[in-house]
Design a protein around this motif. Structure first.
Motif, PDB file in Angstrom:
ATOM      1  N   ARG A 168       0.807  -1.224   0.000  1.00 33.74           N
ATOM      2  CA  ARG A 168       0.000   0.000   0.000  1.00 33.74           C
ATOM      3  C   ARG A 168       0.844   1.280   0.000  1.00 33.74           C
ATOM      4  O   ARG A 168       0.312   2.374  -0.067  1.00 33.74           O
ATOM      5  CB  ARG A 168      -0.934  -0.001   1.192  1.00 33.74           C
ATOM      6  CG  ARG A 168      -1.894  -1.174   1.185  1.00 33.74           C
ATOM      7  CD  ARG A 168      -3.190  -0.804   1.870  1.00 33.74           C
ATOM      8  NE  ARG A 168      -4.144  -1.889   1.832  1.00 33.74           N
ATOM      9  CZ  ARG A 168      -5.008  -2.069   0.852  1.00 33.74           C
ATOM     10  NH1 ARG A 168      -5.026  -1.270  -0.174  1.00 33.74           N
ATOM     11  NH2 ARG A 168      -5.863  -3.080   0.900  1.00 33.74           N
ATOM     12  N   TYR A 169       2.165   1.139   0.090  1.00 36.15           N
ATOM     13  CA  TYR A 169       3.029   2.311   0.209  1.00 36.15           C
ATOM     14  C   TYR A 169       2.822   3.305  -0.924  1.00 36.15           C
ATOM     15  O   TYR A 169       2.575   4.491  -0.685  1.00 36.15           O
ATOM     16  CB  TYR A 169       4.509   1.891   0.276  1.00 36.15           C
ATOM     17  CG  TYR A 169       5.449   3.069   0.314  1.00 36.15           C
ATOM     18  CD1 TYR A 169       5.698   3.731   1.507  1.00 36.15           C
ATOM     19  CD2 TYR A 169       6.068   3.526  -0.844  1.00 36.15           C
ATOM     20  CE1 TYR A 169       6.539   4.831   1.541  1.00 36.15           C
ATOM     21  CE2 TYR A 169       6.915   4.624  -0.818  1.00 36.15           C
ATOM     22  CZ  TYR A 169       7.145   5.276   0.378  1.00 36.15           C
ATOM     23  OH  TYR A 169       7.974   6.370   0.406  1.00 36.15           O
ATOM     24  N   GLU A 203       0.477   3.587  -3.177  1.00 37.51           N
ATOM     25  CA  GLU A 203      -0.902   4.087  -3.206  1.00 37.51           C
ATOM     26  C   GLU A 203      -1.090   5.161  -2.135  1.00 37.51           C
ATOM     27  O   GLU A 203      -1.691   6.200  -2.391  1.00 37.51           O
ATOM     28  CB  GLU A 203      -1.857   2.923  -2.975  1.00 37.51           C
ATOM     29  CG  GLU A 203      -3.314   3.288  -3.037  1.00 37.51           C
ATOM     30  CD  GLU A 203      -4.216   2.093  -2.781  1.00 37.51           C
ATOM     31  OE1 GLU A 203      -5.358   2.325  -2.352  1.00 37.51           O
ATOM     32  OE2 GLU A 203      -3.781   0.939  -2.986  1.00 37.51           O
ATOM     33  N   SER A 204      -0.523   4.950  -0.948  1.00 36.64           N
ATOM     34  CA  SER A 204      -0.681   5.923   0.139  1.00 36.64           C
ATOM     35  C   SER A 204       0.024   7.248  -0.166  1.00 36.64           C
ATOM     36  O   SER A 204      -0.342   8.287   0.364  1.00 36.64           O
ATOM     37  CB  SER A 204      -0.172   5.348   1.465  1.00 36.64           C
ATOM     38  OG  SER A 204       1.244   5.302   1.482  1.00 36.64           O
ATOM     39  N   LYS A 205       1.041   7.209  -1.016  1.00 40.93           N
ATOM     40  CA  LYS A 205       1.780   8.416  -1.408  1.00 40.93           C
ATOM     41  C   LYS A 205       1.257   9.012  -2.724  1.00 40.93           C
ATOM     42  O   LYS A 205       1.813   9.980  -3.226  1.00 40.93           O
ATOM     43  CB  LYS A 205       3.273   8.095  -1.588  1.00 40.93           C
ATOM     44  CG  LYS A 205       3.952   7.587  -0.350  1.00 40.93           C
ATOM     45  CD  LYS A 205       4.260   8.732   0.560  1.00 40.93           C
ATOM     46  CE  LYS A 205       5.155   8.273   1.696  1.00 40.93           C
ATOM     47  NZ  LYS A 205       5.413   9.329   2.634  1.00 40.93           N
ATOM     48  N   ASN A 206       0.223   8.372  -3.295  1.00 42.29           N
ATOM     49  CA  ASN A 206      -0.304   8.756  -4.608  1.00 42.29           C
ATOM     50  C   ASN A 206       0.745   8.615  -5.706  1.00 42.29           C
ATOM     51  O   ASN A 206       0.792   9.413  -6.637  1.00 42.29           O
ATOM     52  CB  ASN A 206      -0.891  10.169  -4.602  1.00 42.29           C
ATOM     53  CG  ASN A 206      -2.214  10.212  -3.887  1.00 42.29           C
ATOM     54  OD1 ASN A 206      -2.989   9.259  -3.952  1.00 42.29           O
ATOM     55  ND2 ASN A 206      -2.466  11.306  -3.192  1.00 42.29           N
TER      56      ASN A 206
END
Length: 159
Positions: free
Chosen positions: A68-69, A71-74
């Protein structure tokens, strides 16, 4: 992350000598205490094992997009800040009489216990990537190449 993409040289008649990519489960050992060596559990019924029987060269690529890294940073998965590491080398079977066999078995079944119950008639076997080169892309400006010695024996942190 317990899986990786693996690229091999295809041995299938319709795509012979073309690059071929597959997904495999892998492990380098217990979380937080890995060896750094990618171990896998392969069957001759699958594309990957069939390919490496004819040409043992392979490339594994892991990316933070697998979690998810990014995705969490866009970060788009192609964004270089969505870090990836690429290992190229040769796939080698780890046979039962090899002292490394218990390490491979523990690494795989420790992270993927369900694999211990694969059908016996599928002739699964343990294998590892004998790493030749390592490339890391984690920011703009192109990949960085890491020596095998630096990878397997990173400097100790003073913290």
């Amino acid at each position: 992350m317990g899986w990786t993409s693996i690229a091999t040289v295809s041995s299938r008649k319709d795509t012979e000598t073309y690059p071929f990519v597959n997904i495999i489960s892998f492990s380098d050992g217990p979380l937080g205490n890995g060896t750094g060596i990618p171990y896998m559990f392969l069957t001759p019924l699958d594309f990957t094992a069939q390919d490496v029987f004819k040409d043992d060269r392979a490339t594994l690529m892991m990316t933070l997009a697998q979690g998810r890294y990014c995705e969490s940073k866009n970060y788009d998965p192609m964004d270089p800040r969505c870090a990836r590491v690429v290992f190229s080398g040769k796939i080698k079977e780890v046979k039962e009489n090899n002292p490394e066999y218990p390490i491979a078995k523990s690494a795989i079944f420790g992270r993927h216990p369900w694999l211990a119950h694969m059908p016996k008639d599928h002739h699964f076997f343990f294998a590892k990537l004998k790493i030749g080169t390592i490339a890391v892309l984690d920011t703009f400006g192109g990949p960085k190449y890491v020596t095998l010695d630096d990878y397997l024996q990173p400097p100790k942190s003073d913290r």
